[in-house]
Design an enzyme around this catalytic site. Structure first.
Site, PDB file in Angstrom:
ATOM      1  CD  GLU A 183      -2.795   1.255   2.461  1.00  7.21           C
ATOM      2  OE1 GLU A 183      -3.556   2.220   2.575  1.00  7.21           O
ATOM      3  OE2 GLU A 183      -2.794   0.294   3.260  1.00  7.21           O
ATOM      4  CE  LYS A 225      -6.082  -0.341   1.485  1.00  7.67           C
ATOM      5  NZ  LYS A 225      -6.570  -0.820   2.794  1.00  7.67           N
TER       6      LYS A 225
END
Length: 345
Positions: A183, A225
């Site tokens: 992420e 992500k």
């Protein structure tokens, strides 16, 4: 393929595929205790261990959640908690057909020598923590880096330091048999334009994948992500849903290798409706010719309406669960390109 053990490699590929299967997505319920307490405080909910447990029980016991959620990202406190009647949350989740995951970073700190920029900590002792979480039943993990757009930032040093940490984390996850959710979040805060966000996101993702290659991370056994490409929250010009969809997908097509099975967007402070509508537009416009699935890994965009209804009161649990289920169904519809805020039931 760089994961040494062929059986582990195949398992990673299988788990990554299961996390993006059947138009489902991820529920990020991995708020740290301070973050959870902050959200409680805003609504006048007592900031106690028991209230956090009760709130998480409300989430994991929501009827039908497994119909639209494939995986749930937990926090260290959460993975060890149980329902009021003593059933471990891990059992509740897996019985619902949801794959359990775990947030493993130790949060962000100021990056030395780089005013206004952050580095994510938590690599020390990570191998041992991953082993423990794997033994407990977690099948994937998450690490979040944050990149701020501002005057003269992000710097090269910040982008590279965070990309390297994400890649080292991902390699350790795969060694432990856990699918890494990678992420790199370019924050929405600020008055930057959509174009500026696109430039920074592209730079961040290019640097990230260079580091993932360098650390021999198997792309087929991970999920990305990222943020959506958005104008800053205080930018005077706010583009349409379709313009945001186009900017985001074009950025990803230029940077994310086809070997990555899925992209699960963070909501990053967007409203529930905005996050669903923008994901929907991407799937309406591009789904049929993309190399990877476009899905969701939302926290507030799924939970916030439920939290506001619950208010810490037992009498509100059913209505809060209905709201949570509704938002999860909305995002499943968005994955199909069938989201309509007026008629999602």
């Amino acid at each position: 393929m760089t994961v040494k053990n062929e059986a582990i490699a195949q398992e990673l590929i299988k788990i990554a595929a299961a996390l993006i299967a059947s138009d489902k997505g991820l529920l990020a319920m991995d708020e740290s205790n301070p973050t959870c307490n902050k959200r409680f405080a805003k609504l006048g909910i007592p900031q106690t261990v028991e209230m956090r447990r009760a709130y998480r029980e409300l989430i994991v016991t929501t009827p039908g959640l497994g119909e639209c959620i494939s995986g749930a990202i937990l926090y260290d406190e959460t993975i060890r908690q149980s329902t009021k009647n003593g059933t471990p949350f891990l059992k509740v989740i897996t019985d619902a057909g949801i794959i359990p995951g775990i947030k493993v970073d130790a949060g962000t700190k100021d990056l030395a020598g780089h005013p206004g920029e952050k580095i994510t900590e938590g690599l020390d002792g990570l191998r041992e923590r991953l082993k423990e979480y794997s033994q407990m039943g977690a099948r994937f993990a998450k690490w979040r880096a944050v990149i701020t757009i501002g005057n003269g930032i992000p710097s090269r040093g910040c982008i590279e330091a965070n990309a390297q940490a994400l890649a080292l984390y991902a390699a350790l996850c795969q060694e432990a048999g856990l699918v890494p959710i990678v992420e790199p979040e370019v924050l929405m805060d600020g008055e930057h334009t959509l174009e500026r966000c696109g430039e920074v996101t592209e730079d961040v993702l290019r640097t990230l994948f260079n580091q993932l290659y360098t650390q021999r991370v198997m792309l087929e056994g991970m999920l990305l992500k990222p943020n959506m490409v958005l104008p800053g929250l205080t930018c005077p010009k706010q583009e349409t849903v379709d313009e945001i969809a186009d900017a985001t997908v074009n950025c990803l097509l230029r940077t994310v290798p086809a070997a990555v099975p899925g992209i699960v967007f963070l909501s990053g402070g967007q409203s529930s409706e905005q996050a669903s509508a923008r994901l929907n537009a991407m799937n309406v416009r591009f789904k049929s010719h993309l190399p990877w699935a476009l899905s969701f890994s939302f926290a507030r965009a799924i939970q916030q309406p439920a939290l506001e209804i619950w208010q810490g009161k037992e009498a509100n649990i059913k209505a809060a669960q209905d709201a949570l289920y509704h938002r999860a169904k909305c995002n499943q519809a968005a994955r199909r390109g069938e989201y309509n805020p007026k008629n999602v039931s």
